[in-house]
Design an enzyme around this catalytic site. Structure first.
Site, PDB file in Angstrom:
ATOM      1  CD  GLN B 214      -2.649  -1.116   2.637  1.00  0.00           C
ATOM      2  OE1 GLN B 214      -2.602  -2.135   3.313  1.00  0.00           O
ATOM      3  NE2 GLN B 214      -3.321  -0.048   3.044  1.00  0.00           N
ATOM      4  NE  ARG B 327      -7.123   7.614  12.007  1.00  0.00           N
ATOM      5  CZ  ARG B 327      -7.893   8.497  11.342  1.00  0.00           C
ATOM      6  NH1 ARG B 327      -9.212   8.422  11.416  1.00  0.00           N
ATOM      7  NH2 ARG B 327      -7.349   9.446  10.612  1.00  0.00           N
ATOM      8  CG  PHE B 361      -4.442   3.760  11.548  1.00  0.00           C
ATOM      9  CD1 PHE B 361      -3.548   2.899  10.928  1.00  0.00           C
ATOM     10  CD2 PHE B 361      -3.937   4.935  12.104  1.00  0.00           C
ATOM     11  CE1 PHE B 361      -2.192   3.196  10.869  1.00  0.00           C
ATOM     12  CE2 PHE B 361      -2.574   5.246  12.049  1.00  0.00           C
ATOM     13  CZ  PHE B 361      -1.703   4.369  11.426  1.00  0.00           C
ATOM     14  CD  GLU B 730      -9.052   3.849   7.826  1.00  0.00           C
ATOM     15  OE1 GLU B 730      -9.096   5.027   7.426  1.00  0.00           O
ATOM     16  OE2 GLU B 730      -8.227   3.439   8.648  1.00  0.00           O
TER      17      GLU B 730
END
Lengths: 491, 791
Positions: B214, B327, B361, B730
């Site tokens: 990625q 996060r 994440f 996400e």
């Protein structure tokens, strides 16, 4: 004696003389044929990215089943037609399941897609109509997709299978039937290699016994759903392989009103219907046995012979009452199935001896049966606990009981103390069940592993016995998925 | 059966659009279904390619005494063995902290860590040879659990916290107080294509590498670091991945670097393709947590103060844990306002593989924790859990997050939840479920409706940039390239739609090309859901610049003002004149007009001062809500998710089919994380015991609720994003929190007077343990993954 593996691919007969006995179909496709559409996702027959269709001649017609190419040995393709994802779009025109997958947005990263397409291809070409959602889910239980959440794939399958059947593949099927008939040459033993390293597939039990007498150290191969992993994962240096797949006698199923006899090489897929006829719970157990790919390859005899403590079939068959037939150079013998399992992965099987068949005692009048497989995930998972119960009733009392569990000991094992405590119990007196439920703790000392803790296993075993008794007593609302055919089908 | 998916185009665009907003198939869909889409292992390798297998550590912690490679070297087919001593540059493949050796050379950090690599003529020979090394380790007891790490007080990064107001008085002054701990399990990515890389040496030290990554820029950079050569010598290319999910953000680098080192030293191409079991052992996973929380609230369940300490198991090194755990902090509020709040974190070192990015994440863990707290408040007050959620939802005047950013779309948040409450018939079903549970002794049903608010932007500010390279050739065909990578999410297709729209041409005229560090440099990873937001904008800027030059040429040719030139239907219109796009392209070349452009975009408005915990880290939030219903067998802990309703906000969708694919796929992946996916590490050896699909269970088709109703919430991004869309990669993962809460709700029916001690993942064992606790007979021990411990 034939010295080449023979199968067909794309209408051509292939003869393989120089492959290593351990070579897998997947490696042959990817490395030799450079047919890289078929993917390796796990190399243990669990993810289905390597699914291809294997067609075998059955009564003049080629019948296709999905298999995991990663653990099918090339030699097992002998006499079969190999169809991979590259082979089903004729002249660039997509197969209906491929069209539907595109139309329904059934692929994202695309890596699992070839395997999914091949599972749906066999469903499309071999499945009855109409196709229900549950049937599609079963066809896909052995295909992991991490991107889509499956909904569009299932919709694609339903859509493709609802349309008028596309007959393009029939021409291939018919041409292949002729080719396979040509190469079948029944009665001929197959032996590829030399005395130190070979893949052999005797065509008769006589040849098999002779071969095993000469090579008692050879690895006996049935469906390779376990041996395949010895090769791909444990990297075992297996040099001598004797495959039972060409012995017709071992593929026979025979039923009388009292007994079902399954040859060792009857696949789980082939055994499914006969077992489901004994009891719907057995049918559900078989539905959840591995995946469509595993059931097509894996065999009843193999599941017994390899002696896994959590093999799904042995506990159910032990509870029913089953007799195992073994054979070898020294002759044949029989024993109760429960006596075959001696200790963890140690079975009562001599070198050079093989599992021939199993006789299963069917349910009689006044018999009831229940079995439950408890797993982390419903489909394509290995039991944490597998419980099976056969009770003979005398009115509302239990006259006799056979109880067996998988996952509760080093082997599939009966529960003698529990069985004794069950005899005489009144189904209508729930409080009186306690001694039988308590006895399980003396019959089993389960271990903790990555599937479940010992405490969980012990409690679930107890609760499964309770559930069986409650259901037999007539309780409803005991299952998330209702027992097929109602609660008292066997009575 | 009642499956449907809907999308609603919310009103007209300024101009009618030909490609954007259309549910076009994935660009590779036909190739996927034909087996004609090539992944790295499908590319025909150059003659002489060597195959690489990794030699792995047999212990989890301790000093390396010796590694005897004699047998490895002598194994048939082996050409060379690589160890730390062979690294000409720096033996480090970490993204930032410098603590991830490519090959361990002095100490072992986790069981299975890479010690050496075997290069052999065949993959089979390499794998067999790798097992013949004799390794001696001065073994130390490893830290495996959160408790082990806390006891040793070992961390990979400093503790960090932020908050607002005085929490202690808020808690003390509240009418009710609760506290507890929630264990939240990790997750293996299980991308279907395992880690793979093929490195080919070029002249004078050049390296070209195909990597399933990625983050091509990081692969390039780390290879240069390991080999001690300039970045410019290294080109990393990636056409597609067979799934990523965050697992190829930092974790693809090591294998590409090992392949590159092999190629560098042997001058032969080298290929690494990890076996699935090795991939499980060698690469990081979603962080698992023990979150210790305290909350104070009133009779209505309105929170006065909230404090949490997230104990994150980071594994043996920092990897991306700073951003991940940050996060978690940014999402510990999910959609709820806290008048006083304190969020602390510990980034714990354990002797397990280094945990890493995974879709969400860190956000999912923070949000699951607060949803669990909402349930705890509901159980304590006897109110419906949805009403407790409403009572705490961000609203005008109570719209500032614990980190100081204002939630600007409180109206969207409330509308999403209220609409779903109505369309899912939550209240009616809640009553029906209560009636069912009164009658049913063994089976219990549960329902939960939970919201999602997810912040969009990298919290590491410099990553919020992207580049694209667009060429128009003289036949009018378009070459499209950008820094984003394709891992199945449909990014390439969405951006092709944007570029085709810009030029007014058929999408078939836009040729999508593999991401390459040689075309677009210094890129951010394709991560943080930002792929389309960033690269779509960069591509639009690039195409727009070329289009402007082409328009100028057309204006010049036809003698009209440039503003009057329009591009549509594969033609260019200038006053009464028109010509094909291809004709204008050729005309431009003839008139020396530059038909190539590198577009560049950086996200405006955002800022984050980590030291002072101040700023606006997110450009905007994406919203959603899900309502899940389950049925539980309280004798075995088995359960089934029977119905799920989802309403999700993607702004104005560029491709609704692709967006719905992300929503459903994300939801099912999140459901797997919270239900059947259980990572089990051996408590004494630190060995991962669930290292293959046979032992690690991701959802299969039959796990997906038969009744799944997914709809897009009609909305327009208030920020100027690409076609006013919102990021979608996400946020849907956290829709699955509703499944976890519904399971707890079902168990709660056993005894409404007790809280449900359910940890994640809610495996059948964890659920049965919770049932037993409510029955007053808690089971000793714990589930294999550590859940359901008796406190």
């Amino acid at each position: 004696m034939r010295d080449a593996i023979r199968f067909t691919r794309n209408g051509t007969i292939r003869e393989i003389r120089d492959a290593h006995p351990r070579a897998t179909l997947l490696d042959w496709l990817r490395l030799e044929e450079r047919a890289t559409g078929t993917k390796e996702g796990c190399a243990e027959g669990d993810c289905g990215a390597c699914t291809v269709a294997l067609g075998r001649l059955i009564e003049g017609r080629v019948v296709y089943e999905p298999v995991n190419a990663c653990i099918v040995l090339l030699g097992q393709c002998d006499g079969a037609d190999v169809v991979s994802v590259e082979d089903i779009a004729a002249d660039g025109a997509l197969h209906p399941v491929q069209e539907a997958m595109v139309a329904h947005h059934g692929s994202q990263c695309g890596f699992c897609t070839p395997g999914i397409v091949m599972s749906l291809f066999t469903l499309y070409e071999e499945g009855a109509r109409p196709v229900e959602r549950a049937t599609v889910n079963d066809a896909l239980a052995g295909n992991l997709c991490r991107c889509t959440g499956y909904r569009p794939i299932v919709d694609a399958a339903l859509d493709a299978c609802a349309a008028p059947r596309d007959r393009r593949f029939e021409a291939h099927r018919e041409a292949t039937a002729r080719a396979l008939a040509e190469i079948a040459a029944a009665g001929e033993d197959l032996f590829v290699g030399d005395e130190t390293r070979f893949f052999a597939a005797p065509a008769s039990e006589e040849s098999l016994c002779a071969l095993l007498a000469r090579h008692p150290d050879a690895t006996i191969l049935a469906g390779a759903t376990d041996v395949g992993l010895w090769i791909t994962k444990a990297l075992m240096e297996i040099e001598k392989i004797v495959w039972l797949g060409r012995i017709e006698a071992l593929r026979e199923t025979h039923a009388t009103p009292e007994t079902l006899t399954l040859g060792a090489m009857v696949s789980h897929a082939a055994a499914h219907e006969a077992l489901a006829a004994i009891d719907p719970d057995l049918g559900e157990l078989m539905r959840r046995f591995g995946s469509a790919q595993v059931r097509a390859s894996g065999t009843v005899g193999g599941n017994i012979a390899n002696g896994s403590p959590i093999g799904d079939l042995p506990p159910a068959l032990i509870a029913l009452g089953a007799t195992l037939h073994l054979a070898g150079a020294k002759g044949t013998r029989t024993l109760p199935l429960e006596d075959f399992f001696i200790a963890y992965r140690r079975q009562d099987r001599e070198p050079g001896e093989y599992v021939r068949a199993v006789d299963i005692d069917k349910l009689r009048k006044h018999d009831v049966f229940r079995c439950y497989k408890v797993t982390k995930r419903f489909d394509e998972d290995i039991s944490a606990v597998m419980g099976a119960f056969r009770l003979r009733l005398d009115g509302r009392r239990i006259a006799s009981a056979r109880v067996a569990f998988g996952g509760m000991a080093a082997t599939p094992k009966r529960a003698p103390l529990t069985e004794a405590a069950l005899v005489g119990l009144d189904l209508d007196d729930e409080l009186a069940w306690a001694p039988a439920l308590d006895a399980l703790a003396r019959d089993y000392r389960p271990m903790s592993d990555h599937r479940a803790s010992s405490e969980y296993r012990a409690l679930v075993a107890r609760n499964l016995l309770f559930k069986a008794l409650a259901e037999i007593a007539g309780a409803e609302g005991t299952r998330i998925a209702p027992r097929i055919g109602g609660l008292a089908a066997a009575e | 059966m009642n499956i449907r998916h809907e999308f609603d185009d919310t009103g007209p665009d300024a101009e009618p659009l030909r490609h954007v907003r259309k549910p076009l198939p994935h660009d590779s869909a036909r190739r996927h279904v034909m087996g004609a889409a090539d992944y790295i292992d499908d590319v025909r390798e150059p003659a002489g390619t060597l195959h690489v297998a990794i030699g792995m550590a047999p212990k989890a912690r301790g000093a390396i005494r010796s590694i005897d490679l004699t047998a490895v070297r002598a194994h048939p087919g082996v050409v060379r063995v690589l160890t730390a001593a062979d690294v000409p540059g720096k033996n480090d493949v970490s993204p930032a902290a410098g603590d991830d050796p490519m090959f361990a050379d002095t100490r072992i950090g986790f069981h299975g860590q890479a010690l050496f690599a075997v290069l052999a003529e065949t993959r089979d020979a390499a794998r067999r040879a790798a097992k013949t090394a004799i390794v001696e380790i001065e073994e130390e007891a490893p830290s495996v659990s959160v408790e082990d790490a806390l006891e040793r007080a070992e961390t990979v990064l400093p503790d960090y916290g932020f908050g607002r107001g005085e929490v202690a008085p808020a808690l003390d002054g509240a009418p009710h107080r609760l506290q507890g701990s929630l264990r939240i399990g990790g997750q293996e990515h299980f991308y279907l294509e395992g880690q793979a890389a093929l490195a080919t040496p070029g002249e004078e030290g050049d390296i070209h590498v195909l990597s399933s990554t990625q983050h091509p820029t990081e692969v390039q950079h780390v290879i240069a670091r390991v080999l001690g050569i300039p970045d410019a010598y290294v080109t990393c290319e990636v056409r597609r991945m067979g799934g990523g999910f965050g697992g190829k953000e930092s974790q693809a680098t090591q294998w590409a670097a090992i392949a590159a080192l092999g190629a560098h030293l042997t001058k032969r191409p080298c290929k690494v393709r990890l076996d699935r079991d090795d991939d499980f052992v060698l690469t990081g996973k979603r962080h698992d947590f023990r979150s210790d929380w305290r909350v104070g609230f009133d009779d209505e369940g309105v929170i006065a103060g909230f404090a949490v300490t997230h104990n994150a198991r980071c594994g043996y090194s920092a990897d991306l844990s700073q951003g991940v755990v940050d996060r978690t902090m940014f999402h510990s509020d999910n959609s709820y306002f806290f008048p006083a709040v304190r969020i602390d974190t510990r980034r714990l070192l354990t002797n397990t593989v280094s945990n890493t990015a995974f879709r969400g994440f860190g956000g999912p863990q923070g949000m699951l924790m607060i949803e669990h707290v909402m349930d705890r408040i509901a159980w304590a007050t006897g109110r419906d859990p949805l009403d407790v959620r409403y009572a705490n939802l961000y609203r005008p005047g109570a719209d500032v997050t614990p980190y100081g950013q204002t939630v600007e779309e409180t109206d969207t948040l409330r509308a999403v939840v209220e609409t779903l409450e109505r369309t899912s018939e939550y209240r009616t079903r809640r009553a029906a479920i209560a009636a069912f549970n009164d009658r049913s002794k063994i089976l219990k049903k549960g329902i939960a409706l939970t919201p999602v608010k997810f912040g969009i932007s990298f919290t590491l500010m410099h990553l919020n940039q992207a580049g694209a390279l667009v060429h128009v050739y003289q036949d009018g065909s378009v070459h499209l390239n950008h820094g984003g990578t394709e891992m199945g999410q449909g990014l390439y297709q969405k951006i092709a739609q944007v570029v085709a729209e810009e030029f007014g041409i058929a999408i078939e005229r836009v040729r999508i090309t593999a991401t390459s560090t040689g075309k677009v440099p210094n890129t951010a990873p394709t991560a943080a859901s930002s792929g389309t937001d960033l690269n779509g904008m960069a591509a639009k800027i690039a195409a727009g610049a070329i289009k402007a030059r082409m328009a100028a040429r057309a204006a010049e040719r036809f003698g009209i003002p440039q503003e009057e030139v329009t591009f549509r239907d594969d033609r260019v219109f200038a006053g009464n004149e028109s010509l094909t796009f291809a004709e204008l392209a050729r005309d431009c070349v003839m008139h020396r007009v530059h038909l190539s452009e590198a577009g560049f975009y950086r996200t405006p408005t955002i800022s984050w001062d980590r030291a002072n915990a101040k700023g606006r880290p997110f450009l905007y939030f994406a919203y959603g809500a899900a309502c899940s219903e389950v049925i539980v067998d309280t004798l075995t802990g088995e359960y089934k998710v029977t119905r799920v309703d989802i309403l999700h906000d993607v702004g104005r969708s560029i491709n609704p089919a692709i967006d719905i694919g992300q929503i459903e796929g994300g939801f099912v992946q999140g459901m797997g994380w919270l239900t059947t996916e259980e990572l089990v590490y051996d408590e004494t050896s630190g060995r991962l015991r669930t290292h293959a699909p046979s032992t690690y269970k991701i959802p299969v088709a039959s796990d997906v609720p038969e009744d799944l109703r997914v709809a897009l919430f009609p909305n327009t991004n208030r920020m100027e994003t690409i076609y006013r869309s919102k990021a979608v990669g996400e946020p849907p993962v956290m829709l699955a929190n509703s499944v976890f809460c519904a399971l707890a709700d079902a168990v709660h029916a056993l005894d409404p007077a007790r809280p449900v001690p359910l940890d994640a993942p809610a495996t059948p064992e964890a659920v049965l343990r919770a049932c037993e606790a409510l029955r007053g007979n808690p089971l000793p021990g714990s589930a294999p993954g550590g859940g359901g411990r008796v406190a």
